[in-house]
Design a protein around this motif. Structure first.
Motif, PDB file in Angstrom:
ATOM      1  N   ASN A  41       0.833  -1.210   0.000  1.00 40.16           N
ATOM      2  CA  ASN A  41       0.000   0.000   0.000  1.00 40.16           C
ATOM      3  C   ASN A  41       0.866   1.258   0.000  1.00 40.16           C
ATOM      4  O   ASN A  41       0.567   2.232  -0.698  1.00 40.16           O
ATOM      5  N   ASP A  42       1.946   1.234   0.790  1.00 37.87           N
ATOM      6  CA  ASP A  42       2.819   2.413   0.843  1.00 37.87           C
ATOM      7  C   ASP A  42       3.504   2.635  -0.505  1.00 37.87           C
ATOM      8  O   ASP A  42       3.628   3.770  -0.966  1.00 37.87           O
ATOM      9  N   VAL A  43       3.946   1.543  -1.133  1.00 38.14           N
ATOM     10  CA  VAL A  43       4.566   1.686  -2.461  1.00 38.14           C
ATOM     11  C   VAL A  43       3.546   2.296  -3.425  1.00 38.14           C
ATOM     12  O   VAL A  43       3.847   3.247  -4.163  1.00 38.14           O
ATOM     13  N   ALA A  44       2.325   1.779  -3.393  1.00 37.28           N
ATOM     14  CA  ALA A  44       1.286   2.274  -4.317  1.00 37.28           C
ATOM     15  C   ALA A  44       0.985   3.760  -4.060  1.00 37.28           C
ATOM     16  O   ALA A  44       0.814   4.540  -5.004  1.00 37.28           O
ATOM     17  N   LYS A  45       0.958   4.150  -2.784  1.00 34.46           N
ATOM     18  CA  LYS A  45       0.668   5.561  -2.474  1.00 34.46           C
ATOM     19  C   LYS A  45       1.799   6.466  -2.958  1.00 34.46           C
ATOM     20  O   LYS A  45       1.545   7.550  -3.490  1.00 34.46           O
ATOM     21  N   ASN A  46       3.029   6.017  -2.797  1.00 30.37           N
ATOM     22  CA  ASN A  46       4.171   6.816  -3.286  1.00 30.37           C
ATOM     23  C   ASN A  46       4.120   6.948  -4.803  1.00 30.37           C
ATOM     24  O   ASN A  46       4.352   8.031  -5.351  1.00 30.37           O
ATOM     25  N   LEU A  47       3.809   5.829  -5.469  1.00 31.87           N
ATOM     26  CA  LEU A  47       3.722   5.881  -6.934  1.00 31.87           C
ATOM     27  C   LEU A  47       2.565   6.799  -7.355  1.00 31.87           C
ATOM     28  O   LEU A  47       2.684   7.564  -8.314  1.00 31.87           O
ATOM     29  N   ALA A  48       1.466   6.720  -6.618  1.00 37.93           N
ATOM     30  CA  ALA A  48       0.304   7.569  -6.943  1.00 37.93           C
ATOM     31  C   ALA A  48       0.690   9.042  -6.849  1.00 37.93           C
ATOM     32  O   ALA A  48       0.350   9.848  -7.716  1.00 37.93           O
ATOM     33  N   SER A  50       3.495  10.304  -7.337  1.00 41.72           N
ATOM     34  CA  SER A  50       4.353  10.744  -8.445  1.00 41.72           C
ATOM     35  C   SER A  50       3.705  10.504  -9.806  1.00 41.72           C
ATOM     36  O   SER A  50       4.399  10.422 -10.818  1.00 41.72           O
ATOM     37  N   GLY A  51       2.383  10.335  -9.803  1.00 40.38           N
ATOM     38  CA  GLY A  51       1.627  10.354 -11.064  1.00 40.38           C
ATOM     39  C   GLY A  51       1.425   9.008 -11.737  1.00 40.38           C
ATOM     40  O   GLY A  51       1.057   8.961 -12.918  1.00 40.38           O
ATOM     41  N   ALA A  52       1.634   7.907 -11.023  1.00 40.91           N
ATOM     42  CA  ALA A  52       1.449   6.577 -11.654  1.00 40.91           C
ATOM     43  C   ALA A  52       0.012   6.434 -12.156  1.00 40.91           C
ATOM     44  O   ALA A  52      -0.922   6.986 -11.577  1.00 40.91           O
ATOM     45  N   PRO A  53      -0.150   5.682 -13.237  1.00 37.95           N
ATOM     46  CA  PRO A  53      -1.482   5.588 -13.849  1.00 37.95           C
ATOM     47  C   PRO A  53      -2.438   4.676 -13.083  1.00 37.95           C
ATOM     48  O   PRO A  53      -2.011   3.789 -12.339  1.00 37.95           O
ATOM     49  N   GLU A  54      -3.709   4.890 -13.345  1.00 40.33           N
ATOM     50  CA  GLU A  54      -4.733   4.006 -12.804  1.00 40.33           C
ATOM     51  C   GLU A  54      -4.430   2.569 -13.254  1.00 40.33           C
ATOM     52  O   GLU A  54      -4.013   2.341 -14.395  1.00 40.33           O
ATOM     53  N   GLY A  55      -4.628   1.624 -12.363  1.00 44.18           N
ATOM     54  CA  GLY A  55      -4.406   0.218 -12.713  1.00 44.18           C
ATOM     55  C   GLY A  55      -3.047  -0.283 -12.244  1.00 44.18           C
ATOM     56  O   GLY A  55      -2.793  -1.486 -12.283  1.00 44.18           O
TER      57      GLY A  55
END
Ligand code: BTN
Length: 273
Positions: A41-48, A50-55
């Motif tokens: 979850n923390d990795v996903a939030k950090n990526l989010a 920095s603009g990571a795409p949906e999915g």
């Protein structure tokens, strides 16, 4: 030693195969796979952030800082269970974010039933149960302004090839697909099936059709008609569960007959009553 044998029986997840099997799925576009990570979850939030795409999909074999709801830890040995998070950028109001936990729980229960035959149910709001034991949990975290959701991270932990009675740290009665069936399961196949179901349901939800999910959520809810105690921090409440309503709230009939809606809390179930 036993853990080594189990790891041999269920091979590590192969991200290439997951991607190929998912084909054109939204979850095949940006897959990040880790042997060991703090928390998916923390990795996903950090990526989010920095603009990571949906999915965007984060899968780990092991977590050192696995998180559960209400500040709890999520405990899982490596290479035996499913630990993953998906990043979504839904065009919904912040008060509808719960519906994503709802469809993730339905996708989990459906995929577990399809692949293993285990009758998984949902314990409101975010637990996957078999009978009285917890098989998995969902942690949904999001960032939003008053009228707009920036991102939602839905993290799922499912006990697959691990017998949780091995561990003292687990706070609640727990189970796994292995404990329920006596058979090892492919975590990879289960991951793909959950993601396929989740994508289908997500697209339906984004078209605004939430009605069928409430019905299904209520059908799969293992605490309907049960007496529960809900700890809401500053307040505790006891009563019988009537249903989950259209806002995702748990509707409870208290001892005096009066009904109350609960929007969040920690639910303890009195299974015998
Ligand atoms: C709960 O039951 O309290 C929710 C548990 C959620 C655990 C999963 S494991 C993958 C993802 N990463 C985390 O740190 N937590 C979720």
């Amino acid at each position: 030693m036993e853990a080594d044998i189990r790891a041999l029986l269920d091979l590590p997840i192969d991200p290439g195969t997951v991607k190929r099997t998912l084909g054109r799925s939204m979850f095949a576009k940006n897959l990040c796979y880790f042997g060991c990570v703090g928390s998916t979850n923390d990795v996903a939030k950090n990526l989010a952030a920095s603009g990571a795409p949906e999915g965007t999909l984060i899968v780990a074999e092991e977590q050192t800082q696995g998180k559960g709801r209400l500040g709890r830890r999520w405990i899982s040995p490596g290479y035996v269970n499913l630990l993953f998070s998906v990043l979504l950028r839904p065009n919904i109001l912040p008060d509808r974010v719960f519906s994503l936990t709802m469809i993730a729980a339905i996708a989990c229960a459906d995929a577990i039933r399809t692949l293993s035959g285990v009758h998984a149910k949902i314990k409101w709001p975010n637990d996957i149960y078999v009978e009285r034991r917890k098989l998995g949990g969902i942690l949904t975290e999001f960032k939003a302004s008053v009228e707009k959701v920036d991102y939602v991270v839905v993290g799922l932990g499912i006990n697959v090839n691990w017998s949780p009675e091995d561990r003292d740290e687990v706070l609640y009665p727990a189970t796994s697909i292995l404990a329920e069936t006596g058979r090892y399961s492919s975590r990879q196949d289960l991951l793909v099936q959950i993601l396929k179901d989740l994508e289908t349901d997500y697209k339906i939800l984004m078209r605004g059709d939430v009605e069928s999910f409430y019905k299904r959520w209520n059908e799969l809810c293992c605490i309907r008609d049960r007496v529960v105690q809900v700890d809401m921090g500053e307040k505790e409440l006891k009563g019988r569960v009537l249903r989950i309503d259209r806002d995702g709230a748990l509707v409870i009939r208290k001892q005096g007959g009066e009904q109350e809606r609960v929007l969040w809390g920690d639910v303890s179930v009195q299974w015998e009553v």
